[in-house]
Design a protein around this motif. Structure first.
Motif, short mmCIF file in Angstrom:
data_model
loop_
_atom_site.label_atom_id
_atom_site.label_comp_id
_atom_site.label_asym_id
_atom_site.label_seq_id
_atom_site.Cartn_x
_atom_site.Cartn_y
_atom_site.Cartn_z
N GLN A 1 0.85 -1.19 0.00
CA GLN A 1 0.00 0.00 0.00
C GLN A 1 0.88 1.24 0.00
OE1 GLN A 1 -3.43 0.14 2.59
NE2 GLN A 1 -3.30 -2.04 3.01
N TYR B 1 0.73 5.19 1.27
CA TYR B 1 0.03 6.11 2.16
C TYR B 1 0.65 7.50 2.03
CZ TYR B 1 -2.35 2.40 4.79
OH TYR B 1 -3.15 1.35 5.16
N GLN C 1 -4.52 6.20 3.26
CA GLN C 1 -4.18 5.31 2.15
C GLN C 1 -4.48 5.97 0.81
OE1 GLN C 1 -6.61 2.83 0.19
NE2 GLN C 1 -5.50 0.94 0.46
N LEU D 1 -3.84 0.56 -2.83
CA LEU D 1 -3.47 -0.80 -2.43
C LEU D 1 -3.25 -1.59 -3.69
CD1 LEU D 1 -5.12 -3.11 0.21
CD2 LEU D 1 -4.62 -3.94 -2.06
N TYR E 1 0.93 -4.60 8.36
CA TYR E 1 1.80 -3.95 7.40
C TYR E 1 3.05 -3.38 8.06
CZ TYR E 1 -1.50 -4.27 3.56
OH TYR E 1 -2.31 -4.75 2.56
N SER F 1 -8.93 -1.38 10.79
CA SER F 1 -9.09 -1.94 9.45
C SER F 1 -10.20 -2.97 9.46
CB SER F 1 -7.78 -2.59 9.03
OG SER F 1 -7.94 -3.37 7.85
N ASP G 1 -7.07 -5.19 4.06
CA ASP G 1 -7.71 -3.94 3.70
C ASP G 1 -6.96 -2.73 4.24
OD1 ASP G 1 -11.11 -5.11 3.68
OD2 ASP G 1 -9.81 -4.51 2.03
N THR G 2 -7.41 -1.59 3.80
CA THR G 2 -6.84 -0.31 4.19
C THR G 2 -6.85 -0.15 5.70
OG1 THR G 2 -7.70 0.65 2.17
CG2 THR G 2 -7.14 2.18 3.95
N GLN G 3 -5.82 0.47 6.22
CA GLN G 3 -5.81 0.91 7.62
C GLN G 3 -6.23 2.37 7.66
OE1 GLN G 3 -2.39 -0.08 10.02
NE2 GLN G 3 -1.97 -1.90 8.78
N TYR G 4 -7.15 2.67 8.55
CA TYR G 4 -7.62 4.04 8.73
C TYR G 4 -7.01 4.56 10.02
CZ TYR G 4 -10.99 2.88 5.10
OH TYR G 4 -11.56 2.50 3.92
#
Lengths: 110, 113
Positions: free
Chosen positions: A33, A35, A45, A48, A98, B95, B100-103
């Motif tokens: 990803q 960011y 983000q 991805l 991550y 997330s 998936d995306t981390q917020y």
């Protein structure tokens, strides 16, 4: 040691120019990803890209992934002052957490 | 939709104190992460929860750092006792899970004197 790292500490460009940030990583990954973090905010983000994908786009942003050279790039076209931020790549080695690189500081000059 | 919230936004502590940072993840997210961010080390993972279960306790950070997730909508990070080297920004992220995306929340800036 870091599993992901951006290849430049800082970049500066003039508004309207294009810029590319590069990232290299050291282990096999399932996803990567990109960011962006603006001053005083948490990272957000941008893109991805999974290990079976070679390219992904999001508006003015384009990410590529080369699993053979274990590298990725993020290109920004028609840069704006609001693109000024720190850009991170983050890799997932398959356990859903991550690892973030140290980041590249991009400054867009008006 | 509400994003990740963190409180307080700023904290000043004396060396040896105990401080507790708080995080509310995005509603419905399964994963919650605590990170420490410094200019030198960048983003370092402190703890990782999946469905409230602790999956990663941060290795070298186990000693004085303890994260808990009391319910699916609230997490705390306790640092006890604080040391000046703990001065950093502490970020919480959530997330949905599965790559998936981390917020991320806005972070708590901690200064230990």
């Amino acid at each position: 040691s870091q599993l992901a790292e951006e290849n430049s500490w800082a970049l500066s460009v003039h508004e309207g120019e294009s810029v590319t940030v590069n990232c290299s990583y050291k282990t096999s990954i399932t996803a990567l990803q990109w960011y962006r973090q603006k001053s005083g905010k948490g990272p957000a983000q941008l893109i991805l890209i999974r290990s079976n994908e070679r390219e992904k786009r999001n508006g003015r942003l384009r990410a590529t992934l080369d699993t053979s050279s274990q590298s990725s790039s993020l290109s920004i076209t028609a840069t704006r002052c609001e693109d000024t931020a720190v850009y991170f790549c983050a890799t997932d080695t398959g356990n859903y957490k991550y690892v973030f690189g140290a980041g590249t500081r991009l400054k867009v000059i008006a | 939709d509400a994003g990740v919230t963190q409180t307080p936004r700023h904290e000043v502590a004396e060396k040896g104190q105990t401080i507790i940072l708080k995080c509310e993840p995005v509603s419905g997210h399964n994963d919650l992460f605590w990170y420490r961010q410094t200019k030198i080390q960048g983003l370092e993972l402190l703890s990782y929860f999946r469905s409230k279960s602790l999956m990663e306790d941060g290795g070298a950070f186990k000693d004085r750092f303890k994260a808990e997730m009391l319910n699916s909508s609230f997490s705390t990070l306790k640092i006890q006792p604080t040391e000046p080297k703990d001065s950093a920004v502490y970020l919480c992220a959530s997330s949905p899970g599965n790559q998936d995306t981390q917020y991320f929340g806005p972070g708590t800036r901690l200064l230990v004197l």
